[in-house]
Design a protein around this motif. Structure first.
Motif, PDB file in Angstrom:
ATOM      1  N   ILE A 192     -28.325 -25.877  14.596  1.00  0.00           N
ATOM      2  CA  ILE A 192     -28.571 -24.930  15.680  1.00  0.00           C
ATOM      3  C   ILE A 192     -29.282 -23.708  15.112  1.00  0.00           C
ATOM      4  O   ILE A 192     -29.087 -23.329  13.960  1.00  0.00           O
ATOM      5  CB  ILE A 192     -27.269 -24.483  16.380  1.00  0.00           C
ATOM      6  N   ASP A 193     -30.138 -23.127  15.923  1.00  0.00           N
ATOM      7  CA  ASP A 193     -30.803 -21.882  15.565  1.00  0.00           C
ATOM      8  C   ASP A 193     -30.114 -20.747  16.306  1.00  0.00           C
ATOM      9  O   ASP A 193     -29.985 -20.793  17.540  1.00  0.00           O
ATOM     10  CB  ASP A 193     -32.283 -21.923  15.943  1.00  0.00           C
ATOM     11  N   VAL A 194     -29.662 -19.736  15.574  1.00  0.00           N
ATOM     12  CA  VAL A 194     -28.908 -18.630  16.168  1.00  0.00           C
ATOM     13  C   VAL A 194     -29.582 -17.301  15.852  1.00  0.00           C
ATOM     14  O   VAL A 194     -29.931 -17.029  14.701  1.00  0.00           O
ATOM     15  CB  VAL A 194     -27.450 -18.611  15.665  1.00  0.00           C
ATOM     16  N   GLN A 195     -29.753 -16.500  16.882  1.00  0.00           N
ATOM     17  CA  GLN A 195     -30.223 -15.128  16.709  1.00  0.00           C
ATOM     18  C   GLN A 195     -29.056 -14.193  16.978  1.00  0.00           C
ATOM     19  O   GLN A 195     -28.409 -14.276  18.025  1.00  0.00           O
ATOM     20  CB  GLN A 195     -31.372 -14.803  17.677  1.00  0.00           C
ATOM     21  N   LEU A 196     -28.775 -13.312  16.028  1.00  0.00           N
ATOM     22  CA  LEU A 196     -27.696 -12.340  16.174  1.00  0.00           C
ATOM     23  C   LEU A 196     -28.263 -10.992  16.595  1.00  0.00           C
ATOM     24  O   LEU A 196     -29.193 -10.477  15.969  1.00  0.00           O
ATOM     25  CB  LEU A 196     -26.932 -12.185  14.859  1.00  0.00           C
ATOM     26  N   LEU A 197     -27.712 -10.437  17.636  1.00  0.00           N
ATOM     27  CA  LEU A 197     -28.111  -9.120  18.105  1.00  0.00           C
ATOM     28  C   LEU A 197     -26.927  -8.173  17.994  1.00  0.00           C
ATOM     29  O   LEU A 197     -25.783  -8.567  18.238  1.00  0.00           O
ATOM     30  CB  LEU A 197     -28.571  -9.171  19.569  1.00  0.00           C
ATOM     31  N   GLY A 198     -27.177  -6.929  17.619  1.00  0.00           N
ATOM     32  CA  GLY A 198     -26.105  -5.953  17.459  1.00  0.00           C
ATOM     33  C   GLY A 198     -25.982  -5.038  18.664  1.00  0.00           C
ATOM     34  O   GLY A 198     -26.984  -4.631  19.249  1.00  0.00           O
ATOM     35  N   GLU A 199     -24.755  -4.729  19.027  1.00  0.00           N
ATOM     36  CA  GLU A 199     -24.453  -3.787  20.109  1.00  0.00           C
ATOM     37  C   GLU A 199     -23.129  -3.123  19.762  1.00  0.00           C
ATOM     38  O   GLU A 199     -22.134  -3.801  19.534  1.00  0.00           O
ATOM     39  CB  GLU A 199     -24.359  -4.520  21.440  1.00  0.00           C
ATOM     40  N   GLN A 200     -23.122  -1.787  19.694  1.00  0.00           N
ATOM     41  CA  GLN A 200     -21.944  -1.081  19.195  1.00  0.00           C
ATOM     42  C   GLN A 200     -20.729  -1.197  20.102  1.00  0.00           C
ATOM     43  O   GLN A 200     -19.605  -1.069  19.654  1.00  0.00           O
ATOM     44  CB  GLN A 200     -22.270   0.396  18.964  1.00  0.00           C
ATOM     45  N   SER A 201     -20.917  -1.450  21.371  1.00  0.00           N
ATOM     46  CA  SER A 201     -19.786  -1.503  22.299  1.00  0.00           C
ATOM     47  C   SER A 201     -19.551  -2.915  22.804  1.00  0.00           C
ATOM     48  O   SER A 201     -20.476  -3.591  23.260  1.00  0.00           O
ATOM     49  CB  SER A 201     -20.039  -0.577  23.497  1.00  0.00           C
ATOM     50  N   GLY A 202     -18.292  -3.354  22.740  1.00  0.00           N
ATOM     51  CA  GLY A 202     -17.940  -4.651  23.286  1.00  0.00           C
ATOM     52  C   GLY A 202     -18.160  -4.716  24.789  1.00  0.00           C
ATOM     53  O   GLY A 202     -18.474  -5.778  25.336  1.00  0.00           O
ATOM     54  N   ALA A 203     -17.992  -3.587  25.477  1.00  0.00           N
ATOM     55  CA  ALA A 203     -18.211  -3.560  26.921  1.00  0.00           C
ATOM     56  C   ALA A 203     -19.666  -3.863  27.243  1.00  0.00           C
ATOM     57  O   ALA A 203     -19.979  -4.586  28.200  1.00  0.00           O
ATOM     58  CB  ALA A 203     -17.813  -2.195  27.484  1.00  0.00           C
TER      59      ALA A 203
END
Length: 350
Positions: free
Chosen positions: A67-78
């Motif tokens: 599988i090819d996965v792109q990880l994106l960051g976001e500081q808030s779980g909401a």
């Protein structure tokens, strides 16, 4: 009463947005050259509590499972959960408690890999307030830092204060994010105490800017603070995605289980060495310390413990204004599944 109609119109608009956009990627996951293309939003890529996400990529476990996965960051779980609901991502690495909170709002989200049985969070108190704030009972009248309103740090803060007999009217929750924005909030009198994770904890304690008030990076501290386990960091997806693409979910689960096993078999130094160099922030020794202080939180198998799920519901059912009115109709079985990690247990470790 005069606000009822506008509020109803806003609620209808939000519901329409979720219905029309929320299923885009649950119905069809992109495939390129025969490989599923998955985008995962992580509620803080550099946070040690979510280390398995980047480590899985660094170890090549996504690629190994085709599988090819792109990880994106976001500081808030909401904010991460919003990206999932609107169909912008296929999965989120965030806290399990969002699955219960969203079910209370008639949205079905399911955890498919449970990374940890404890939050990995720490309530820090600023150096100047440490003498006056000794327990959650001392939160009254204080400014308390959370990543954002509606985030897991917000849920946990309400839980800690609630068990001390305080309601949200007794203190002020302040959105300070994580990392440098959290540090700035505490050092410039924006907050008196706040909830955060490593490596921020290691930085502030080592510099003498803050002290640990409540440590939920291990089972003992979590049980003391929350009356039981509180499963937190996990991989969760829309229920439609889980049901319509079980083969792809299995590949993801297997990749993460392989990583969780790898963590248990290696030292903090070896784990830190696999992470992107910028995560150390120019201080490799301090980063190793932050990994060492938090790494025991990961369970090694990806399984959800029923005891933990029940305790999360108990806490949210008492102190969350979303969950409390409907706690008796929350179906815990719909919030998580162990079927994929159980199937991954027999897969050979790379």
């Amino acid at each position: 009463m005069k606000y009822r109609k506008p509020f109803a119109l806003i609620a209808l608009a939000v519901s329409t947005l979720l219905i029309t956009t929320g299923c885009r990627d649950s119905r069809a996951i992109p495939v390129q050259n025969g490989r599923p293309q998955i985008t995962i939003m992580v509620g803080g890529l550099e946070k040690v509590i979510y280390l398995p996400a980047m480590l899985t990529q660094q170890l090549g476990n996504f690629e190994r499972n085709d599988i090819d996965v792109q990880l994106l960051g976001e500081q808030s779980g909401a904010n991460a959960e919003t990206a999932l609901l609107t169909g912008d991502v296929q999965a989120v690495v965030g806290f399990y408690d969002h699955t219960i909170d969203l079910q209370a709002k008639d949205q079905c989200i399911r955890t498919v890999v449970q990374f940890a049985d404890v939050p990995g969070e720490v309530e820090l108190v600023s150096k100047q307030d440490a003498a006056a704030i000794k327990s959650p009972a001392d939160f009254k009248g204080r400014n308390l830092g959370v990543t954002s309103l509606g985030s897991s740090t917000d849920f946990l803060t309400q839980g800690l204060a609630g068990q001390a007999g305080l309601s949200t009217s007794d203190y002020t929750r302040v959105k300070v994010g994580a990392g440098q924005t959290f540090i700035a909030g505490m050092n410039h009198d924006g907050i008196d105490a706040g909830m955060t994770t490593d490596p921020t904890v290691a930085k502030m304690v080592s510099s003498g800017e803050a002290e640990v008030l409540i440590d939920m990076r291990n089972e003992e501290g979590t049980r003391k603070a929350l009356g039981g386990l509180y499963p937190a960091a996990s991989l969760y997806m829309r229920c439609e995605t889980v049901e319509s693409h079980p083969d792809i979910v299995q590949k993801l689960a297997t990749a993460f289980v392989q990583t969780l096993r790898w963590i248990k078999q290696h030292s903090p130094e070896e784990i830190a060495a696999k992470m992107p160099s910028q995560y150390a922030g120019g201080n490799p020794d301090l980063y190793v310390k932050s990994v060492r202080d938090s790494i025991s939180m990961f369970n090694g198998d990806g399984l959800m413990k029923r005891e933990g799920a029940e305790n999360v519901l108990r806490i949210l059912g008492q102190y969350s204004r979303n969950v409390k009115p409907v706690r008796d109709r929350i179906d815990l079985d719909a919030t998580y599944t162990n079927r994929f990690v159980e199937s991954a247990q027999g897969v050979e470790q790379p």
